[in-house]
Design a protein around this motif. Structure first.
Motif, PDB file in Angstrom:
ATOM      1  N   ILE A  13       0.636  -1.190  -0.107  1.00 36.37           N
ATOM      2  CA  ILE A  13       0.023  -0.146   0.085  1.00 36.37           C
ATOM      3  C   ILE A  13       0.825   1.319   0.005  1.00 36.37           C
ATOM      4  CG2 ILE A  13      -1.970   1.379   1.286  1.00 36.37           C
ATOM      5  CD1 ILE A  13      -2.572  -1.051   2.631  1.00 36.37           C
ATOM      6  N   ILE A  14       0.438   2.183  -0.632  1.00 35.54           N
ATOM      7  CA  ILE A  14       1.310   3.464  -0.808  1.00 35.54           C
ATOM      8  C   ILE A  14       0.439   4.536  -1.216  1.00 35.54           C
ATOM      9  CG2 ILE A  14       1.902   3.634  -3.093  1.00 35.54           C
ATOM     10  CD1 ILE A  14       4.860   3.848  -2.265  1.00 35.54           C
ATOM     11  N   ASP A  15       0.722   5.866  -0.726  1.00 39.79           N
ATOM     12  CA  ASP A  15      -0.337   7.042  -1.294  1.00 39.79           C
ATOM     13  C   ASP A  15      -0.259   7.300  -2.496  1.00 39.79           C
ATOM     14  OD1 ASP A  15       2.415   8.087  -1.186  1.00 39.79           O
ATOM     15  OD2 ASP A  15       1.908   9.842  -0.413  1.00 39.79           O
ATOM     16  N   SER A  16       0.852   7.134  -3.280  1.00 44.33           N
ATOM     17  CA  SER A  16       0.796   7.243  -4.982  1.00 44.33           C
ATOM     18  C   SER A  16       2.445   6.783  -5.106  1.00 44.33           C
ATOM     19  CB  SER A  16       0.607   8.607  -5.169  1.00 44.33           C
ATOM     20  OG  SER A  16       1.595   8.999  -6.312  1.00 44.33           O
ATOM     21  N   ALA A  39       3.115  -0.686  -6.551  1.00 45.70           N
ATOM     22  CA  ALA A  39       2.231  -1.108  -5.462  1.00 45.70           C
ATOM     23  C   ALA A  39       1.005  -1.753  -5.690  1.00 45.70           C
ATOM     24  CB  ALA A  39       1.897   0.217  -4.880  1.00 45.70           C
ATOM     25  N   GLU A  40       0.580  -2.227  -4.718  1.00 49.44           N
ATOM     26  CA  GLU A  40      -0.864  -3.338  -5.033  1.00 49.44           C
ATOM     27  C   GLU A  40      -1.875  -2.378  -4.837  1.00 49.44           C
ATOM     28  OE1 GLU A  40      -0.827  -6.710  -5.147  1.00 49.44           O
ATOM     29  OE2 GLU A  40       1.470  -6.766  -5.288  1.00 49.44           O
ATOM     30  N   MET A  41      -1.784  -1.232  -4.237  1.00 47.02           N
ATOM     31  CA  MET A  41      -2.940  -0.365  -4.072  1.00 47.02           C
ATOM     32  C   MET A  41      -2.369   1.155  -3.826  1.00 47.02           C
ATOM     33  SD  MET A  41      -5.350  -0.852  -0.999  1.00 47.02           S
ATOM     34  CE  MET A  41      -6.448   0.639  -0.332  1.00 47.02           C
ATOM     35  N   GLN A  42      -3.115   2.052  -4.268  1.00 44.06           N
ATOM     36  CA  GLN A  42      -2.661   3.396  -3.967  1.00 44.06           C
ATOM     37  C   GLN A  42      -3.857   4.246  -3.134  1.00 44.06           C
ATOM     38  OE1 GLN A  42       0.181   5.244  -7.432  1.00 44.06           O
ATOM     39  NE2 GLN A  42      -2.002   4.846  -8.097  1.00 44.06           N
ATOM     40  N   GLN A  43      -3.533   4.804  -2.111  1.00 43.13           N
ATOM     41  CA  GLN A  43      -4.526   5.318  -1.237  1.00 43.13           C
ATOM     42  C   GLN A  43      -4.810   6.917  -1.923  1.00 43.13           C
ATOM     43  OE1 GLN A  43      -2.666   4.740   2.223  1.00 43.13           O
ATOM     44  NE2 GLN A  43      -4.312   3.514   3.153  1.00 43.13           N
ATOM     45  N   ALA A  44      -3.995   7.459  -2.746  1.00 45.67           N
ATOM     46  CA  ALA A  44      -4.051   8.688  -3.178  1.00 45.67           C
ATOM     47  C   ALA A  44      -3.545   8.645  -4.898  1.00 45.67           C
ATOM     48  CB  ALA A  44      -3.541   9.815  -2.366  1.00 45.67           C
ATOM     49  N   GLY A  45      -4.067   7.623  -5.397  1.00 42.76           N
ATOM     50  CA  GLY A  45      -3.563   7.744  -7.090  1.00 42.76           C
ATOM     51  C   GLY A  45      -3.964   8.941  -7.795  1.00 42.76           C
ATOM     52  N   ARG A  46      -2.947   9.708  -8.454  1.00 45.99           N
ATOM     53  CA  ARG A  46      -3.265  10.898  -9.130  1.00 45.99           C
ATOM     54  C   ARG A  46      -3.425  10.836 -10.622  1.00 45.99           C
ATOM     55  NH1 ARG A  46       0.810  13.991  -8.265  1.00 45.99           N
ATOM     56  NH2 ARG A  46       2.518  12.567  -7.378  1.00 45.99           N
ATOM     57  N   GLY A  47      -4.063  11.758 -11.162  1.00 43.60           N
ATOM     58  CA  GLY A  47      -4.223  12.010 -12.618  1.00 43.60           C
ATOM     59  C   GLY A  47      -3.501  13.159 -12.917  1.00 43.60           C
ATOM     60  N   ARG A  49      -3.759  17.370 -13.508  1.00 43.61           N
ATOM     61  CA  ARG A  49      -4.737  18.546 -12.874  1.00 43.61           C
ATOM     62  C   ARG A  49      -5.574  18.087 -11.677  1.00 43.61           C
ATOM     63  NH1 ARG A  49      -7.080  21.608 -17.912  1.00 43.61           N
ATOM     64  NH2 ARG A  49      -7.325  19.684 -19.030  1.00 43.61           N
ATOM     65  N   GLY A  50      -4.903  17.381 -10.604  1.00 42.68           N
ATOM     66  CA  GLY A  50      -5.428  17.103  -9.644  1.00 42.68           C
ATOM     67  C   GLY A  50      -6.396  16.093  -9.484  1.00 42.68           C
ATOM     68  N   ARG A  51      -6.710  15.525 -10.780  1.00 40.65           N
ATOM     69  CA  ARG A  51      -7.824  14.308 -10.950  1.00 40.65           C
ATOM     70  C   ARG A  51      -7.400  12.962 -10.354  1.00 40.65           C
ATOM     71  NH1 ARG A  51      -8.588  16.695 -16.454  1.00 40.65           N
ATOM     72  NH2 ARG A  51      -6.825  15.893 -17.036  1.00 40.65           N
ATOM     73  N   VAL A  52      -8.326  12.046  -9.951  1.00 41.51           N
ATOM     74  CA  VAL A  52      -7.984  11.238  -9.271  1.00 41.51           C
ATOM     75  C   VAL A  52      -7.674   9.879 -10.139  1.00 41.51           C
ATOM     76  CG1 VAL A  52      -8.938   9.197  -7.500  1.00 41.51           C
ATOM     77  CG2 VAL A  52      -9.494  11.755  -7.275  1.00 41.51           C
ATOM     78  N   TRP A  53      -6.626   9.048 -10.128  1.00 38.84           N
ATOM     79  CA  TRP A  53      -6.750   7.742 -10.596  1.00 38.84           C
ATOM     80  C   TRP A  53      -7.070   6.647  -9.494  1.00 38.84           C
ATOM     81  CZ3 TRP A  53      -6.334   6.666 -15.439  1.00 38.84           C
ATOM     82  CH2 TRP A  53      -5.977   5.210 -15.906  1.00 38.84           C
ATOM     83  N   GLN A  54      -8.215   6.034  -9.717  1.00 38.31           N
ATOM     84  CA  GLN A  54      -8.810   4.971  -8.929  1.00 38.31           C
ATOM     85  C   GLN A  54      -7.819   3.539  -8.834  1.00 38.31           C
ATOM     86  OE1 GLN A  54     -11.376   5.411  -7.339  1.00 38.31           O
ATOM     87  NE2 GLN A  54     -12.331   6.972  -8.198  1.00 38.31           N
ATOM     88  N   SER A  55      -7.383   3.601  -7.910  1.00 37.71           N
ATOM     89  CA  SER A  55      -6.401   2.666  -7.417  1.00 37.71           C
ATOM     90  C   SER A  55      -6.700   1.574  -6.506  1.00 37.71           C
ATOM     91  CB  SER A  55      -5.137   3.272  -6.945  1.00 37.71           C
ATOM     92  OG  SER A  55      -4.842   4.136  -7.932  1.00 37.71           O
ATOM     93  N   PRO A  56      -7.845   0.763  -6.568  1.00 36.22           N
ATOM     94  CA  PRO A  56      -8.051  -0.235  -5.846  1.00 36.22           C
ATOM     95  C   PRO A  56      -7.093  -1.517  -5.786  1.00 36.22           C
ATOM     96  CG  PRO A  56      -9.481  -0.658  -7.506  1.00 36.22           C
ATOM     97  CD  PRO A  56      -8.491   0.645  -7.871  1.00 36.22           C
ATOM     98  N   PHE A  57      -7.147  -1.948  -4.337  1.00 29.95           N
ATOM     99  CA  PHE A  57      -6.241  -3.263  -4.168  1.00 29.95           C
ATOM    100  C   PHE A  57      -6.820  -4.404  -5.144  1.00 29.95           C
ATOM    101  CE2 PHE A  57      -5.173  -7.307  -2.292  1.00 29.95           C
ATOM    102  CZ  PHE A  57      -3.858  -7.099  -1.963  1.00 29.95           C
ATOM    103  N   LEU A  61      -2.148  -2.509 -12.072  1.00 28.81           N
ATOM    104  CA  LEU A  61      -0.667  -2.059 -11.973  1.00 28.81           C
ATOM    105  C   LEU A  61      -0.460  -0.591 -11.630  1.00 28.81           C
ATOM    106  CD1 LEU A  61       2.181  -3.137 -12.277  1.00 28.81           C
ATOM    107  CD2 LEU A  61       2.235  -2.457 -14.607  1.00 28.81           C
ATOM    108  N   TYR A  62      -0.006  -0.361 -10.689  1.00 32.53           N
ATOM    109  CA  TYR A  62       0.389   1.016 -10.259  1.00 32.53           C
ATOM    110  C   TYR A  62       1.870   1.129 -10.240  1.00 32.53           C
ATOM    111  CZ  TYR A  62      -4.293   0.141  -8.793  1.00 32.53           C
ATOM    112  OH  TYR A  62      -5.651  -0.046  -8.485  1.00 32.53           O
ATOM    113  N   TYR A  63       2.626   1.810 -11.288  1.00 25.89           N
ATOM    114  CA  TYR A  63       3.857   1.691 -11.589  1.00 25.89           C
ATOM    115  C   TYR A  63       4.468   3.268 -11.709  1.00 25.89           C
ATOM    116  CZ  TYR A  63       7.705   0.235 -14.751  1.00 25.89           C
ATOM    117  OH  TYR A  63       8.938   0.150 -15.273  1.00 25.89           O
TER     118      TYR A  63
END
Ligand code: ATP
Length: 249
Positions: A13-16, A39-47, A49-57, A61-63
């Motif tokens: 788990i990581i923020d991003s 990471a297996e999951m992100q708690q604050a994945g980012r796109g 301009r401040g948009r969210v990247w949905q990053s469930p467990f 892949l979050y790389y």
């Protein structure tokens, strides 16, 4: 695959993953080009301009990949284009699927978003600069998360039987290194025509938007500097800049 020089660090788990590499960069930690954090999951994945990247467990892949460029921030402009091609290469090699690319940095299948790229920079206009290249790829999106994504999306699970996550990390790292080396040697000269052949919006009416201004026209692909070319009233103009979003008009 020849990802032998890569140094991959895995977090449950990581923020991003991008934020983690940016923190290390700012704290002057030792960082070598080719350093990878997943990471297996992100708690604050980012796109962008401040948009969210949905990053469930789960299987997604979050790389993030760290890379130093000798030529200053101006030269970093086309990096998203080279990264998009590396994602294309990696997915093609492993799954024999041809993804489509949306300027400047998104990856689609049948106009549904499969993956996103977020390139963050640190450095001066002249002299070396540092790049943190974040890539999120949907392998298997839990049903409960799909409602949080406010545009058409897809995952690899809808297109292939086997997900091969570890192999995807290796393949992505191998092709990123290859494309970034190619980029530092010759910019987009050898890449922009290939990118244009994969352009999801080729020949279509599109709208570019900065949040303050917008332009409409026919999408004519990218120029050798990585700008998007739009035909408006018989005239073709290129647009650059990280703050511009492209949509179908
Ligand atoms: P652009 O990059 O062209 O400005 P974008 O809407 O694709 O536009 P990004 O910053 O690349 O923006 O990505 C964030 C957006 O992607 C979110 O606003 C949401 O619409 C969508 N999104 C968020 N999480 C996911 C995901 N896991 N898979 C697919 N799409 C997602």
């Amino acid at each position: 695959l020849g990802a032998s020089t890569a140094n991959v660090e895995v977090h449950p788990i990581i923020d991003s993953t991008n934020s983690e590499l940016m923190r290390r960069l700012q704290s002057k930690a030792e960082l070598e080009s080719g350093k990878v954090i997943v990471a297996e999951m992100q708690q604050a994945g980012r796109g962008r301009r401040g948009r969210v990247w949905q990053s469930p467990f789960g299987a997604n892949l979050y790389y993030s990949y760290f890379w130093r460029l000798d030529d200053g921030l101006q030269a970093a402009m086309g990096v998203s284009i080279a990264v998009g091609l590396a994602v294309y290469d990696a997915i093609k090699a492993l799954y024999q699927i041809d993804v489509e690319l949306k300027w400047p940095n998104d990856i689609y299948i049948n106009k549904q978003k499969l993956a996103g790229v977020l390139v963050e920079l640190d450095g001066q206009p002249q002299g070396p600069c540092q790049l943190v290249i974040g890539i999120g790829i949907n392998l298997q999106m839990p049903e409960s998360f799909s409602q949080h994504i406010d545009q058409a999306w897809t995952d690899l699970n809808q297109h292939t039987q086997q997900l091969y996550k570890n192999e995807l990390v290796a393949s992505l790292t191998y092709y990123l290194e290859k494309r970034l080396l190619q980029y530092s040697q010759s910019g987009l000269q050898e890449m922009y025509e290939q990118w244009n052949a994969l352009n999801a919006f080729a020949g279509e009416q599109i709208e570019l938007n900065t949040g303050h201004r917008s332009w409409r026209g026919i999408c004519e692909g990218i120029d050798p500097q990585g700008g998007i070319r739009i035909r408006q009233d018989g005239e073709v103009k290129s647009y650059y800049g990280g703050e511009v979003s492209l949509r179908k008009a």
